[in-house]
Design an enzyme around this catalytic site. Structure first.
Site, mmCIF file in Angstrom:
data_model
loop_
_atom_site.group_PDB
_atom_site.id
_atom_site.type_symbol
_atom_site.label_atom_id
_atom_site.label_comp_id
_atom_site.label_asym_id
_atom_site.label_seq_id
_atom_site.Cartn_x
_atom_site.Cartn_y
_atom_site.Cartn_z
ATOM 1 N N HIS A 271 2.306 -2.716 8.180
ATOM 2 C CA HIS A 271 2.256 -1.993 6.907
ATOM 3 C C HIS A 271 3.535 -2.181 6.080
ATOM 4 O O HIS A 271 3.566 -1.839 4.912
ATOM 5 C CB HIS A 271 1.960 -0.503 7.139
ATOM 6 N N ASP A 304 -0.645 -2.769 14.280
ATOM 7 C CA ASP A 304 0.341 -2.493 13.234
ATOM 8 C C ASP A 304 1.633 -3.260 13.492
ATOM 9 O O ASP A 304 2.730 -2.715 13.411
ATOM 10 C CB ASP A 304 0.615 -0.999 13.110
ATOM 11 N N SER A 387 10.334 2.247 9.450
ATOM 12 C CA SER A 387 9.211 1.538 10.069
ATOM 13 C C SER A 387 9.599 0.100 10.404
ATOM 14 O O SER A 387 10.177 -0.613 9.583
ATOM 15 C CB SER A 387 8.014 1.524 9.112
#
Length: 544
Positions: A271, A304, A387
């Site tokens: 992402h 992910d 992230s």
């Protein structure tokens, strides 16, 4: 008292003199001019003498021997060389001097002005009150009492602060003077102290004190830190952590990654790079500030994870990958990232839980970016921008990839708000990340383990229920697949995997994704109210 007061007719002090030339006496003071006609009021009564009786008229005018001028008329009374009233000074009928108030009058009485005082022990001359001098004592002309006039303002005052005839200062005077001196001294001292204080205060305000201030400080400490301390871990890992700035045609974002090898491969979240799409730009910034462009090697939305690569960069510092299966709850961990584009941010915490089934992504209807992670939970602060960054253990080895957080406020896309950390962070275990990264680098794709069944995601009971038919009308259990070979049937409810309870379909997917294709799993399920156990070998499917 009425002692000595006469009882007979009151004698007169004086009678009206006859007209004619006044008699003169050698050596005596001149007589005054004839008095003005007497007023009709009666003459004042003569007071009784203290030194002798006063009997009849003869006592009013004493016989004073002395020569007379022949042929001169005899006056009604003999000349009075002591100026006895009315021809002398003020008489007893004169108004009394003003009353002296106690505050202004000394305790011993009203002192007599020095000019009028007699020597100690000397007889006092006849005064204004009619007292005669002692026998044989005749005052000289111009004696003090002849000059004394209490109504004359030019005379000296009767009251003095300190009597001239005494060398002793009254106690009241001494106390008053001492008090005045003390008061003046106190006022002067206060003025001097105020001036000094004001000067000192102004100097302190302008210069910061009377002396130079030197604050105590610890001596210099060694620059190094213990390798297992947070500072030691950060110093070891920061050179291998990078910040990614991604921009695409529709959106942009910031994330974190870390170097996998000296060829320039960098692992991050899917992402993070997704906004770039197929034609966007990705810029990598190293901890030292160097920038480089990066290209996408491969992505997998189910895990992910994504791998990007930089070229022409030397001096890369790959991080050491640990073993997430060795992690225990309570172990200390350190997270590094760029929350809100604040690169090289270091936070610390512990492992709060293991094998926490979470799903991320899929916010939009029909989205295919849903990820299923059997995650490591940590309380190390993780925020947007963290992230893709590494979660490190006490040996500075990567044990997870920071990927998701649970926030109290999820934010709003319209306002651009982003959720913040509340101490619930989740990381993809590095064992899973290593396998996916290797596959992405080698083939550009990652494989997923599967059991070959379709699950009913609307089922609200406890466990994961196998659907009665597939999404497109096909069979819910793939013919010849791992589930079919193990004996799984449509409508079965799977309740545990390898002895671990599962409560819904998402948890079952997470447990399966935590393994590799070809791994053997033990299942427990219920069918028609009966509990069954079986073992199956996981199959493989290509992820997207």
């Amino acid at each position: 008292m009425d002692e000595g007061k006469p009882t007979g007719p009151k004698p007169k002090w004086w009678s009206r003199p006859s007209t004619g030339p006044a008699a003169d006496t050698v050596g005596s003071p001149p007589l005054l001019p004839p008095a003005a006609p007497e007023q009709p009021e009666p003459a004042p009564a003569a007071p009784a003498r203290a030194d002798g009786p006063a009997d009849g008229p003869a006592a009013a005018v004493p016989e004073v021997p002395g020569p007379r001028t022949p042929g001169a008329a005899r006056p009604l009374h003999e000349p009075d060389e002591y100026s006895t009233p009315p021809y002398g000074g003020p008489g007893p009928w004169a108004p009394a001097p003003p009353v002296q108030h106690p505050a202004a009058t000394p305790a011993h009485g009203t002192p007599v002005p020095p000019a009028y005082a007699t020597a100690p022990g000397a007889p006092h001359p006849a005064g204004p009150h009619g007292r005669q001098a002692a026998p044989g004592q005749v005052p000289a002309p111009g004696a003090p009492w002849l000059r004394y006039d209490p109504w004359n303002s030019a005379q000296q005052p009767l009251i003095r602060t300190a009597p001239q005839h005494s060398g002793v200062v009254p106690a009241e005077g001494r106390k008053g003077g001492r008090r005045g001196s003390l008061l003046i001294g106190a006022v002067l001292l206060a003025l001097v102290a105020g001036a000094i204080g004001g000067g000192v205060g102004a100097y302190v305000e302008r210069n910061g004190g009377l002396t130079t201030v030197h604050l105590p400080q610890a001596a210099a400490a060694p620059a190094g830190r213990a390798p297992d301390s947070v500072a030691g871990i950060a110093a070891s890992a920061l050179p291998g952590v990078v910040t990614l700035h991604v921009s695409g045609s529709a959106e942009s974002g910031t994330g974190t990654g870390f170097v996998l090898d000296d060829q320039g491969h960098i692992l991050t979240n899917n992402h993070v790079v997704a906004p770039a799409g197929s034609s966007g730009d990705i810029t990598v910034t190293f901890s030292g500030g160097e920038n480089a462009r990066a290209e996408v090697v491969g992505t997998d939305s189910g895990y992910d994870l994504a791998v990007v690569k930089v070229d022409g960069v030397s001096g890369l510092r790959p991080l050491t990958l640990g073993n997430s299966d060795n992690v225990a709850v309570g172990d200390p961990v350190v997270a590094i990232g760029a929350p809100y584009d604040l690169s090289n941010t270091v936070t610390s915490g512990i492992i709060s839980a293991k094998q926490r089934p979470i799903t991320a992504g899929g916010e939009e209807e029909g989205a295919t970016d849903v990820s299923y992670v059997d995650a490591l939970q940590t309380d190390a602060p993780i925020n947007p921008g963290n992230s893709g960054g590494p979660l490190l253990d006490a040996r500075a080895q990567v044990i997870g990839i920071n990927s998701a957080i649970r926030a109290a406020d999820t934010g709003s896309a319209e306002t651009g708000a982003q959720a913040g950390s509340i101490g619930l962070g989740f990381a993809i275990p590095i064992n899973q990340g290593k396998r996916v990264a290797e596959e992405l680098i080698n083939t550009g794709k990652a494989t997923h383990p599967v059991i070959g069944v379709t699950l009913d995601m609307e089922y609200t009971g406890d466990g994961a229920k196998v659907n009665t038919e597939g999404a497109d009308g096909s069979a819910a259990v793939t013919e010849g697949g791992p589930g079919d070979r193990a004996g799984v049937r449509p409508g079965d409810v799977i309740t545990a995997v390898d002895g671990v309870r599962v409560h819904n379909g998402e948890e079952l997917i997470v447990k399966i994704r935590a393994h590799r294709p070809g791994d053997r799993l033990g299942l427990r399920l219920t069918r028609g109210g009966k509990e069954l156990s079986m073992t199956l070998t996981l199959g493989s499917a290509t992820g997207s």
